[in-house]
Design a protein around this motif. Structure first.
Motif, PDB file in Angstrom:
ATOM      1  N   HIS A  23       0.805  -1.221   0.000  1.00  0.00           N
ATOM      2  CA  HIS A  23       0.000   0.000   0.000  1.00  0.00           C
ATOM      3  C   HIS A  23       0.843   1.278   0.000  1.00  0.00           C
ATOM      4  CE1 HIS A  23      -3.726  -2.219   0.304  1.00  0.00           C
ATOM      5  NE2 HIS A  23      -3.051  -3.057   1.070  1.00  0.00           N
ATOM      6  N   VAL A  24       1.921   1.227  -0.764  1.00  0.00           N
ATOM      7  CA  VAL A  24       2.751   2.405  -1.012  1.00  0.00           C
ATOM      8  C   VAL A  24       2.811   2.581  -2.528  1.00  0.00           C
ATOM      9  CG1 VAL A  24       5.074   3.392  -0.809  1.00  0.00           C
ATOM     10  CG2 VAL A  24       4.120   2.040   1.070  1.00  0.00           C
ATOM     11  N   TYR A  25       2.674   3.821  -2.988  1.00  0.00           N
ATOM     12  CA  TYR A  25       2.754   4.083  -4.419  1.00  0.00           C
ATOM     13  C   TYR A  25       3.756   5.196  -4.682  1.00  0.00           C
ATOM     14  CZ  TYR A  25      -0.320   8.010  -3.286  1.00  0.00           C
ATOM     15  OH  TYR A  25      -0.859   9.148  -2.735  1.00  0.00           O
ATOM     16  N   SER A  26       4.266   5.227  -5.900  1.00  0.00           N
ATOM     17  CA  SER A  26       5.173   6.285  -6.311  1.00  0.00           C
ATOM     18  C   SER A  26       4.360   7.547  -6.580  1.00  0.00           C
ATOM     19  CB  SER A  26       5.913   5.869  -7.586  1.00  0.00           C
ATOM     20  OG  SER A  26       6.483   7.001  -8.204  1.00  0.00           O
ATOM     21  N   GLU A  27       4.675   8.615  -5.864  1.00  0.00           N
ATOM     22  CA  GLU A  27       3.942   9.872  -6.055  1.00  0.00           C
ATOM     23  C   GLU A  27       4.107  10.407  -7.466  1.00  0.00           C
ATOM     24  OE1 GLU A  27       4.106  12.959  -3.049  1.00  0.00           O
ATOM     25  OE2 GLU A  27       4.815  11.460  -1.613  1.00  0.00           O
ATOM     26  N   ASP A  28       5.327  10.316  -8.023  1.00  0.00           N
ATOM     27  CA  ASP A  28       5.562  10.814  -9.378  1.00  0.00           C
ATOM     28  C   ASP A  28       4.748  10.043 -10.407  1.00  0.00           C
ATOM     29  OD1 ASP A  28       7.327  12.795  -8.610  1.00  0.00           O
ATOM     30  OD2 ASP A  28       9.116  11.588  -9.001  1.00  0.00           O
ATOM     31  N   ILE A  29       4.784   8.724 -10.299  1.00  0.00           N
ATOM     32  CA  ILE A  29       4.031   7.901 -11.256  1.00  0.00           C
ATOM     33  C   ILE A  29       2.539   8.176 -11.125  1.00  0.00           C
ATOM     34  CG2 ILE A  29       3.344   5.522 -11.815  1.00  0.00           C
ATOM     35  CD1 ILE A  29       6.284   4.733 -11.220  1.00  0.00           C
ATOM     36  N   MET A  30       2.050   8.251  -9.900  1.00  0.00           N
ATOM     37  CA  MET A  30       0.616   8.479  -9.697  1.00  0.00           C
ATOM     38  C   MET A  30       0.206   9.860 -10.195  1.00  0.00           C
ATOM     39  SD  MET A  30      -2.175   7.062  -8.864  1.00  0.00           S
ATOM     40  CE  MET A  30      -1.938   5.715  -7.760  1.00  0.00           C
ATOM     41  N   LEU A  31       0.982  10.887  -9.890  1.00  0.00           N
ATOM     42  CA  LEU A  31       0.667  12.240 -10.367  1.00  0.00           C
ATOM     43  C   LEU A  31       0.591  12.253 -11.888  1.00  0.00           C
ATOM     44  CD1 LEU A  31       0.323  15.333 -10.025  1.00  0.00           C
ATOM     45  CD2 LEU A  31       2.824  15.485 -10.027  1.00  0.00           C
ATOM     46  N   ASN A  32       1.573  11.678 -12.538  1.00  0.00           N
ATOM     47  CA  ASN A  32       1.600  11.712 -13.991  1.00  0.00           C
ATOM     48  C   ASN A  32       0.531  10.830 -14.619  1.00  0.00           C
ATOM     49  OD1 ASN A  32       3.747  13.608 -14.841  1.00  0.00           O
ATOM     50  ND2 ASN A  32       4.897  12.363 -13.392  1.00  0.00           N
ATOM     51  N   TRP A  33       0.246   9.675 -14.005  1.00  0.00           N
ATOM     52  CA  TRP A  33      -0.815   8.834 -14.556  1.00  0.00           C
ATOM     53  C   TRP A  33      -2.179   9.506 -14.385  1.00  0.00           C
ATOM     54  CZ3 TRP A  33      -2.599   6.249 -18.105  1.00  0.00           C
ATOM     55  CH2 TRP A  33      -3.803   5.569 -18.020  1.00  0.00           C
ATOM     56  N   LEU A  34      -2.434  10.075 -13.218  1.00  0.00           N
ATOM     57  CA  LEU A  34      -3.734  10.739 -13.019  1.00  0.00           C
ATOM     58  C   LEU A  34      -3.873  11.943 -13.950  1.00  0.00           C
ATOM     59  CD1 LEU A  34      -4.224  10.489  -9.154  1.00  0.00           C
ATOM     60  CD2 LEU A  34      -5.242   9.072 -10.954  1.00  0.00           C
ATOM     61  N   TYR A  35      -2.770  12.623 -14.225  1.00  0.00           N
ATOM     62  CA  TYR A  35      -2.800  13.731 -15.188  1.00  0.00           C
ATOM     63  C   TYR A  35      -3.166  13.210 -16.577  1.00  0.00           C
ATOM     64  CZ  TYR A  35      -0.969  17.092 -18.548  1.00  0.00           C
ATOM     65  OH  TYR A  35      -0.835  17.935 -19.615  1.00  0.00           O
ATOM     66  N   VAL A  36      -2.490  12.164 -17.033  1.00  0.00           N
ATOM     67  CA  VAL A  36      -2.806  11.584 -18.346  1.00  0.00           C
ATOM     68  C   VAL A  36      -4.245  11.095 -18.353  1.00  0.00           C
ATOM     69  CG1 VAL A  36      -2.320   9.650 -19.906  1.00  0.00           C
ATOM     70  CG2 VAL A  36      -0.436  10.970 -18.921  1.00  0.00           C
ATOM     71  N   ARG A  37      -4.650  10.439 -17.288  1.00  0.00           N
ATOM     72  CA  ARG A  37      -6.002   9.896 -17.183  1.00  0.00           C
ATOM     73  C   ARG A  37      -7.054  11.015 -17.227  1.00  0.00           C
ATOM     74  NH1 ARG A  37      -9.953   7.324 -14.969  1.00  0.00           N
ATOM     75  NH2 ARG A  37      -9.997   5.073 -14.863  1.00  0.00           N
TER      76      ARG A  37
END
Length: 184
Positions: A23-37
């Motif tokens: 239950h730990v995620y990469s903040e950079d990956i999540m920020l960029n994926w949610l932006y693309v999404r």
């Protein structure tokens, strides 16, 4: 249907990694994926990924101050699209306060050593900030100032053939005042 399947596949991959990492995620990956999404608002995040998305959005709202300029610009656009307009405007204000400007050079950021795609990609980072201002505050004088700075950079250096530069050209052409109209 293929696009929706692709988005859901990536949602699933990020969720699987989140579970694998306790239950730990990469903040950079999540920020960029949610932006693309966020370019696909009709594809709703559902189930466990929907919960993870909500957790990540709250973390972005809380932690955007630690991001570099690219991350702040990305966060501002994402938050605005996800119905956090006050928070998005706070991020823009932070960007505005770190920007430099002059009538000759336009608006730029001097501290762009934190680009996400490469350590010094000031063009892509400035384009990301330009996109954020154009979407959230379409009448801001920052927009034409950043466009001016980007055009001057094009005159002063070879941009190469990097595919990311398509984003830079697109945002220059799709934002701000119409520079192609003759003065009367």
């Amino acid at each position: 249907q293929m696009l929706e399947d692709a988005v859901r596949y990536i949602d699933g991959e990020i969720l699987s990694e989140y579970k694998r990492n306790k239950h730990v995620y990469s903040e950079d990956i999540m920020l960029n994926w949610l932006y693309v999404r966020s370019f696909f608002p009709s594809i709703k995040a559902s189930g466990e990924f929907g919960s993870l998305k909500n957790v990540a959005l709250k973390a972005i709202v809380k932690g955007w101050k630690k991001y570099g300029i690219y991350g702040k610009a990305t966060a501002a656009t994402l938050l605005y699209r996800e119905n956090y307009p006050m928070e998005a405007r706070s991020v823009l204000e932070s960007l505005r306060q770190t920007a430099l400007s002059s009538p000759e050079r336009g608006v730029w950021f001097d501290n762009l050593r934190s680009g996400i795609f490469s350590p010094d990609n000031v063009l892509v980072t400035t384009a990301q900030a330009l996109e954020a201002f154009a979407e959230i505050e379409p009448g801001s004088p920052m927009i034409d100032g950043m466009r001016q700075w980007l055009v001057i950079q094009r005159q002063a250096q070879d941009w190469g053939s990097d595919q990311q530069l398509a984003e830079v050209v697109y945002v220059i052409l799709s934002s701000g005042s119409d520079w192609t109209v003759a003065d009367t």
